[in-house]
Scaffold this active site. Sequence first.
Site, PDB file in Angstrom:
ATOM      1  N   GLN A 372       0.831  -1.204   0.000  1.00 28.52           N
ATOM      2  CA  GLN A 372       0.000   0.000   0.000  1.00 28.52           C
ATOM      3  C   GLN A 372       0.870   1.261   0.000  1.00 28.52           C
ATOM      4  OE1 GLN A 372      -0.245  -2.589   2.091  1.00 28.52           O
ATOM      5  NE2 GLN A 372      -2.387  -3.129   2.507  1.00 28.52           N
ATOM      6  N   GLN A 394      -0.533   0.212  -5.750  1.00 28.26           N
ATOM      7  CA  GLN A 394      -1.548  -0.292  -4.829  1.00 28.26           C
ATOM      8  C   GLN A 394      -2.058   0.838  -3.937  1.00 28.26           C
ATOM      9  OE1 GLN A 394      -0.484  -3.842  -2.686  1.00 28.26           O
ATOM     10  NE2 GLN A 394      -2.261  -3.757  -1.333  1.00 28.26           N
ATOM     11  N   ASP A 395      -3.387   0.963  -3.868  1.00 34.61           N
ATOM     12  CA  ASP A 395      -4.030   1.966  -3.008  1.00 34.61           C
ATOM     13  C   ASP A 395      -3.689   3.399  -3.429  1.00 34.61           C
ATOM     14  OD1 ASP A 395      -4.928  -0.244  -1.701  1.00 34.61           O
ATOM     15  OD2 ASP A 395      -4.243   0.338   0.274  1.00 34.61           O
ATOM     16  N   ASP A 416      -6.649  -2.454  -5.718  1.00 30.47           N
ATOM     17  CA  ASP A 416      -7.536  -1.624  -4.879  1.00 30.47           C
ATOM     18  C   ASP A 416      -7.228  -0.135  -5.054  1.00 30.47           C
ATOM     19  OD1 ASP A 416      -8.328  -4.114  -3.911  1.00 30.47           O
ATOM     20  OD2 ASP A 416      -7.049  -3.993  -2.154  1.00 30.47           O
ATOM     21  N   ARG A 484     -13.606  -5.258  -5.455  1.00 35.38           N
ATOM     22  CA  ARG A 484     -13.820  -6.340  -4.497  1.00 35.38           C
ATOM     23  C   ARG A 484     -14.230  -5.728  -3.164  1.00 35.38           C
ATOM     24  NH1 ARG A 484      -7.940  -8.724  -2.498  1.00 35.38           N
ATOM     25  NH2 ARG A 484      -6.845  -6.736  -2.271  1.00 35.38           N
TER      26      ARG A 484
END
Length: 577
Positions: A372, A394-395, A416, A484
Amino acid sequence: MANVKQVLAGISTSSKRNRKLLLSISGCLLLVAAVIGIVAGVHSTPVAPSTHAILKSSCSSTRYPDLCYSAIVAFPGAAAGLATQKDVIEASLKITTVAVEQNFFAVEKLLSKRSKRLTKREKRALHDCLETIDETLDELQQAARDLNSYPSAAKSLKQHADDLKTLMSAAITNQETCLDGFSHEDADRQVREALEKGQVHVEKMCSNALAMIKNMTDADMEAELKTPANRKMLKEEDPVQGDKSGWPEWLSAGDRRLLQSTAVIPDVVVAADGTGNYTTISEAVAAAPEKSSKRYVIRIKTGVYRENVQVPKKKTNLTFIGDGRTTTIITGDRSVKGGFTTFESATVAVLGERFLAKNITFQNTAGPSNHQAVALRVGADLSAIYECDILAYQDTLYVHKNRQFFVKCLIAGTVDFIFGNAAVVFQDCDIHARKPDPGQKNMVTAQGRIDPNQNTGIVIQKCRIAETNDLQSVKSSFPTYLGRPWKEYSRTVIMQSSISDVIDEVGWHDWNGTFALDTLYYGEYQNTGIGAGISKRVNWTGYKVITATEAQGFTAANFISGGNWLSSTGVPFSLTL
């Protein structure tokens, strides 16, 4: 003993400046109240039949009715004089405030007693908790003030209700954010366990207050709609619309120039080469007025700014205007693998309400292997981001909480890469998956709604979901999905958007087995493109192709009350389908 309701009312309206002293006082109060309750035998203390009835009726709409009832009855004096559902909510908010203050002490105690045994990230996570607890106190106090003035001639019932629900939704999110900071390593679990009981208790108390607020305001709005005069009035209140250029018709030529051009007179200029008022953005933010009701414009000249910037909650109505999204770049490389929490990894973090940004790139260069690593975190209510690039892996974009709007932006990432629990609408944006690490799957969204009564979710409307050049030639090796479920009541709606073949034909991916598949809300409406086919989509209970009527609930007008505030931002927007 003094009337506890009066004392708690004093605490709930206290200034932040004296918070530490008041935390100590309220801690003592809670201890004294608990002792008195034990001596008196609170569970057998008689409750007037009328009070019992209103408590039972009010608490019946909550997710934790036994806690709702017992928390008020067990706190000496809290049940006295309760005559309406509004009284019950006010009492619940005040008792919740005391519980939040106890959590503050618990975190400080952990930092003090376990300091030598804590890792750097655990210490950072505990400081994140102190920050989110402080924000929760502010939100509970504001909710108490708003509730006290409810109903008000200054606001419509719908606006008042949305403000209250937003405050309580944010307060719930804060508890989960604190605990999420202890989910990166097995060793974190011991610290999490020490905090979990208190955080979950407050989360449940906030959930109960939110449920009662929703029940009360929904009933009031339904009653209002039954009045013929009000029905006619509401029908005649058309939302603000833009002209053919996409700009709201009310917007003056001067205000349009402010958003369309950098040739404006800013309050201050940031220039890395020393030709402005400041050389860093953080310095300019620090010098900005606090709690300003007027817009304060910080022009950020062409340059690469290697700094981590935070816009605190007290810095309201700030505007960042860059010289261009490819030339004004704010960049950092904090990551979870580098020892930071996800929350703290943000290159730019914004809390001050009514924040605006235009013509800037927000970037985190930690890369796909460092887990993250957030480029931009937004928790600012009524914030709008216009013509900006938000780039990481990521993130990438943490839409943490409150009401937000993104228009004409580019958001790119891998796992994500749009996540959080804000009520947020994206319009006319390019949302692109990047090439991740080998073995990884791309997830466009990971929405984190915790409670079914929260007014939160991610809405992607009239956008373009595709891939970056580095992924295009190898996309068959890296499955990409629309999202998700990060939390149990995850809610994401994709509507009227173009979806390329980068999206797998099933559309969505599970988080962990069957977790949240029955409780999530994933909707699609009138999307186009190869990736928009619905014939092979997941068959989860929570997934659906929604109707036009359902889609109306996710427009900017309805989902983020856009008609009340987007007109003041100066950004182009659409309130309808």
